[in-house]
Design a protein around this motif. Structure first.
Motif, PDB file in Angstrom:
ATOM      1  N   TYR A  50       0.818  -0.995  -0.020  1.00 35.34           N
ATOM      2  CA  TYR A  50      -0.004  -0.019  -0.098  1.00 35.34           C
ATOM      3  C   TYR A  50       1.011   1.275   0.094  1.00 35.34           C
ATOM      4  O   TYR A  50       0.529   2.413  -0.605  1.00 35.34           O
ATOM      5  N   LEU A  51       1.833   1.108   0.596  1.00 37.06           N
ATOM      6  CA  LEU A  51       2.831   2.499   0.610  1.00 37.06           C
ATOM      7  C   LEU A  51       3.717   2.420  -0.749  1.00 37.06           C
ATOM      8  O   LEU A  51       3.500   3.774  -0.803  1.00 37.06           O
ATOM      9  N   LYS A  52       3.756   1.526  -1.240  1.00 37.58           N
ATOM     10  CA  LYS A  52       4.436   1.722  -2.813  1.00 37.58           C
ATOM     11  C   LYS A  52       3.454   2.296  -3.566  1.00 37.58           C
ATOM     12  O   LYS A  52       3.819   3.158  -4.413  1.00 37.58           O
ATOM     13  N   THR A  53       2.195   1.868  -3.600  1.00 37.35           N
ATOM     14  CA  THR A  53       0.887   2.108  -4.365  1.00 37.35           C
ATOM     15  C   THR A  53       0.797   3.523  -4.175  1.00 37.35           C
ATOM     16  O   THR A  53       0.310   4.505  -4.948  1.00 37.35           O
ATOM     17  N   ALA A  54       0.993   4.183  -2.949  1.00 32.24           N
ATOM     18  CA  ALA A  54       0.539   5.456  -2.748  1.00 32.24           C
ATOM     19  C   ALA A  54       1.942   6.471  -2.873  1.00 32.24           C
ATOM     20  O   ALA A  54       1.674   7.581  -2.594  1.00 32.24           O
ATOM     21  N   GLY A  55       2.942   5.730  -3.393  1.00 29.01           N
ATOM     22  CA  GLY A  55       4.239   6.692  -3.769  1.00 29.01           C
ATOM     23  C   GLY A  55       5.220   7.049  -2.800  1.00 29.01           C
ATOM     24  O   GLY A  55       6.019   7.669  -2.723  1.00 29.01           O
ATOM     25  N   VAL A  56       5.037   6.172  -1.565  1.00 29.37           N
ATOM     26  CA  VAL A  56       6.194   6.199  -0.594  1.00 29.37           C
ATOM     27  C   VAL A  56       7.084   5.145  -0.822  1.00 29.37           C
ATOM     28  O   VAL A  56       6.821   3.822  -1.056  1.00 29.37           O
ATOM     29  N   ASP A  57       8.185   5.632  -0.896  1.00 27.32           N
ATOM     30  CA  ASP A  57       9.397   4.432  -1.555  1.00 27.32           C
ATOM     31  C   ASP A  57      10.589   4.317  -0.466  1.00 27.32           C
ATOM     32  O   ASP A  57      11.673   3.819  -0.700  1.00 27.32           O
ATOM     33  N   GLU A  58      10.445   5.084   0.686  1.00 25.95           N
ATOM     34  CA  GLU A  58      11.515   5.061   1.832  1.00 25.95           C
ATOM     35  C   GLU A  58      10.787   4.390   3.155  1.00 25.95           C
ATOM     36  O   GLU A  58       9.896   5.060   3.625  1.00 25.95           O
ATOM     37  N   ILE A  59      11.141   3.196   3.394  1.00 27.95           N
ATOM     38  CA  ILE A  59      10.371   2.649   4.763  1.00 27.95           C
ATOM     39  C   ILE A  59      11.487   2.298   5.725  1.00 27.95           C
ATOM     40  O   ILE A  59      12.133   1.306   5.287  1.00 27.95           O
ATOM     41  N   VAL A  60      11.298   2.750   6.915  1.00 25.19           N
ATOM     42  CA  VAL A  60      12.297   2.099   8.180  1.00 25.19           C
ATOM     43  C   VAL A  60      11.216   1.480   8.964  1.00 25.19           C
ATOM     44  O   VAL A  60      10.157   2.050   9.503  1.00 25.19           O
ATOM     45  N   PHE A  61      11.648   0.332   9.093  1.00 25.45           N
ATOM     46  CA  PHE A  61      11.137  -0.686  10.226  1.00 25.45           C
ATOM     47  C   PHE A  61      11.806  -0.642  11.630  1.00 25.45           C
ATOM     48  O   PHE A  61      13.147  -0.626  11.454  1.00 25.45           O
ATOM     49  N   VAL A  62      11.107  -0.168  12.532  1.00 27.70           N
ATOM     50  CA  VAL A  62      11.793  -0.244  13.936  1.00 27.70           C
ATOM     51  C   VAL A  62      11.485  -1.665  14.756  1.00 27.70           C
ATOM     52  O   VAL A  62      10.413  -1.903  14.700  1.00 27.70           O
ATOM     53  N   THR A  63      12.515  -2.562  14.697  1.00 30.94           N
ATOM     54  CA  THR A  63      12.209  -3.885  15.039  1.00 30.94           C
ATOM     55  C   THR A  63      12.757  -4.184  16.414  1.00 30.94           C
ATOM     56  O   THR A  63      13.450  -3.358  17.052  1.00 30.94           O
ATOM     57  N   GLY A  64      12.449  -5.495  16.995  1.00 34.97           N
ATOM     58  CA  GLY A  64      13.110  -5.721  18.283  1.00 34.97           C
ATOM     59  C   GLY A  64      12.869  -7.130  18.496  1.00 34.97           C
ATOM     60  O   GLY A  64      13.828  -7.818  18.245  1.00 34.97           O
ATOM     61  N   PHE A  65      11.797  -7.552  19.124  1.00 31.91           N
ATOM     62  CA  PHE A  65      11.431  -8.953  19.280  1.00 31.91           C
ATOM     63  C   PHE A  65      11.424  -9.603  18.075  1.00 31.91           C
ATOM     64  O   PHE A  65      10.876  -9.342  16.959  1.00 31.91           O
ATOM     65  N   LYS A  66      12.360 -10.733  18.156  1.00 29.97           N
ATOM     66  CA  LYS A  66      12.598 -11.700  16.995  1.00 29.97           C
ATOM     67  C   LYS A  66      13.031 -10.825  15.756  1.00 29.97           C
ATOM     68  O   LYS A  66      12.250 -11.433  14.645  1.00 29.97           O
ATOM     69  N   HIS A  67      13.604 -10.074  15.835  1.00 29.62           N
ATOM     70  CA  HIS A  67      13.915  -9.014  14.536  1.00 29.62           C
ATOM     71  C   HIS A  67      14.452  -9.840  13.376  1.00 29.62           C
ATOM     72  O   HIS A  67      14.149  -9.366  12.160  1.00 29.62           O
ATOM     73  N   GLU A  68      15.190 -11.042  13.786  1.00 29.05           N
ATOM     74  CA  GLU A  68      15.459 -11.642  12.386  1.00 29.05           C
ATOM     75  C   GLU A  68      14.620 -12.175  11.611  1.00 29.05           C
ATOM     76  O   GLU A  68      14.759 -12.262  10.368  1.00 29.05           O
ATOM     77  N   GLN A  69      13.233 -12.487  12.203  1.00 34.28           N
ATOM     78  CA  GLN A  69      12.273 -12.892  11.494  1.00 34.28           C
ATOM     79  C   GLN A  69      11.500 -11.817  10.478  1.00 34.28           C
ATOM     80  O   GLN A  69      11.360 -12.084   9.248  1.00 34.28           O
ATOM     81  N   ILE A  70      11.657 -10.685  10.882  1.00 33.76           N
ATOM     82  CA  ILE A  70      11.287  -9.338  10.125  1.00 33.76           C
ATOM     83  C   ILE A  70      12.390  -9.107   8.762  1.00 33.76           C
ATOM     84  O   ILE A  70      11.884  -9.191   7.795  1.00 33.76           O
ATOM     85  N   GLU A  71      13.460  -9.521   9.378  1.00 32.72           N
ATOM     86  CA  GLU A  71      14.463  -9.159   8.160  1.00 32.72           C
ATOM     87  C   GLU A  71      14.483 -10.259   7.189  1.00 32.72           C
ATOM     88  O   GLU A  71      14.768 -10.089   6.143  1.00 32.72           O
ATOM     89  N   ALA A  72      14.302 -11.488   7.640  1.00 32.29           N
ATOM     90  CA  ALA A  72      14.203 -12.338   6.765  1.00 32.29           C
ATOM     91  C   ALA A  72      12.940 -12.327   5.740  1.00 32.29           C
ATOM     92  O   ALA A  72      12.939 -12.614   4.640  1.00 32.29           O
ATOM     93  N   GLU A  73      11.771 -11.947   6.296  1.00 30.95           N
ATOM     94  CA  GLU A  73      10.648 -11.718   5.526  1.00 30.95           C
ATOM     95  C   GLU A  73      10.971 -10.608   4.468  1.00 30.95           C
ATOM     96  O   GLU A  73      10.424 -10.613   3.327  1.00 30.95           O
ATOM     97  N   LEU A  74      11.613  -9.522   4.992  1.00 32.21           N
ATOM     98  CA  LEU A  74      11.860  -8.251   3.852  1.00 32.21           C
ATOM     99  C   LEU A  74      12.871  -8.966   2.674  1.00 32.21           C
ATOM    100  O   LEU A  74      12.796  -8.619   1.712  1.00 32.21           O
ATOM    101  N   ALA A  75      13.962  -9.603   3.232  1.00 26.22           N
ATOM    102  CA  ALA A  75      14.711 -10.249   2.299  1.00 26.22           C
ATOM    103  C   ALA A  75      13.948 -11.173   1.202  1.00 26.22           C
ATOM    104  O   ALA A  75      14.203 -11.170   0.182  1.00 26.22           O
ATOM    105  N   ALA A  76      13.098 -11.861   1.607  1.00 26.00           N
ATOM    106  CA  ALA A  76      12.349 -12.900   0.906  1.00 26.00           C
ATOM    107  C   ALA A  76      11.437 -11.956  -0.137  1.00 26.00           C
ATOM    108  O   ALA A  76      11.174 -12.620  -1.316  1.00 26.00           O
ATOM    109  N   ILE A  77      10.846 -10.947   0.544  1.00 24.08           N
ATOM    110  CA  ILE A  77      10.091 -10.056  -0.403  1.00 24.08           C
ATOM    111  C   ILE A  77      10.971  -9.280  -1.331  1.00 24.08           C
ATOM    112  O   ILE A  77      10.401  -9.249  -2.757  1.00 24.08           O
TER     113      ILE A  77
END
Length: 262
Positions: free
Chosen positions: A49-76
């Motif tokens: 939705y953010l890309k569709t809206a023209g937002v192309d810079e996204i910062v995720f603030v992670t913490g708990f099991k942040h490796e899982q989020i990083e893996a999801e981002l890498a997979a996408i």
């Protein structure tokens, strides 16, 4: 425009099975049957939705099991590349997550500050990003009363309260639930970063970031636009029954995800 997505928390109220805990933004909703929204994680939906809206810079603030989020981002493999910053003390309040993203808050340009644990569609994001540089809040006037929703109270178009508990006698002409997505222009984002820093430096790191946003509103030094999204489908996911409601009530109302393209 830059989006900062707060995804550090443990989601304890969700009561996930032992050994299967994951960040709430990795919860998946949908299926591949005709006419339904495609199966996707909350994180992937944010990107879409953010890309569709023209937002192309996204910062995720992670913490708990942040490796899982990083893996999801890498997979996408979303382009341009997202970035992450880790709040190592993620058991404290979300105000500390905002402080962890201070550099992104103060880098210049308009900033979107968003909770990660929300299922929504483009009818929520469109009014948030529309137009030129602005400060903007989202209000949903169709909300369930109780202690859980963060209430946004408005008088003559001016926000006068942002809290779960509204003081008796407060004067307002409109009340609704804050969606939890905020937009700040460059000057206002920098001021919020300073308020958040003061929270952390004075021993208030356990506080929710909405308290710092409330302080910003009550200063009345910055003009805020109010976008009414009443009727648009969305839900914040905190409890097990929210997962059920998200799948059964909110998901069927979402516009189908278009082809996700890197």
């Amino acid at each position: 425009m830059r989006a900062i997505i707060l995804a550090a928390g443990m989601g304890l109220r969700l009561v996930q099975p032992e050994g299967q805990q994951k960040p709430k933004c990795l919860l998946r909703f949908g299926d591949t049957s005709a006419g339904s929204a495609a199966d996707a994680s909350l994180l992937e939906r944010h990107l879409h939705y953010l890309k569709t809206a023209g937002v192309d810079e996204i910062v995720f603030v992670t913490g708990f099991k942040h490796e899982q989020i990083e893996a999801e981002l890498a997979a996408i493999d979303w382009k341009p590349t997202t970035s992450t910053v880790v709040n190592e003390e993620f058991t404290l309040g979300s105000v500390l997550s905002v402080h962890t993203a201070r550099e992104a808050m103060t880098r210049g340009g308009d900033v979107l500050l968003m909770d990660a644990d929300v299922l929504y569609d483009e009818r929520i994001i469109e009014p948030l990003v529309a137009g030129g540089s602005v400060n903007r809040l989202l209000i949903d006037r169709d909300f369930e009363a109780g202690d859980e929703p963060v209430k946004l109270c408005i008088e003559n178009g001016v926000p006068v309260e942002l809290r779960k508990q509204v003081a008796a006698g407060l004067k307002y002409d409109t009340i609704g639930e804050s969606v939890g997505f905020f937009r700040f222009d460059e000057k206002t984002a920098a001021r919020l970063a300073d308020i958040v820093a003061d929270y952390v430096n004075t021993g208030r790191a356990k506080m929710p970031h909405e308290e710092a946003v409330r302080d910003l509103l009550l200063e009345k030094r910055h003009v805020f636009d109010i976008a009414d999204v009443t009727g648009a489908p969305w839900i914040e996911i905190d409890f097990p029954n929210d997962v059920t409601r998200a799948a059964d009530e909110v998901l069927p109302q979402l516009r189908p995800l278009r082809q996700f393209a890197a």
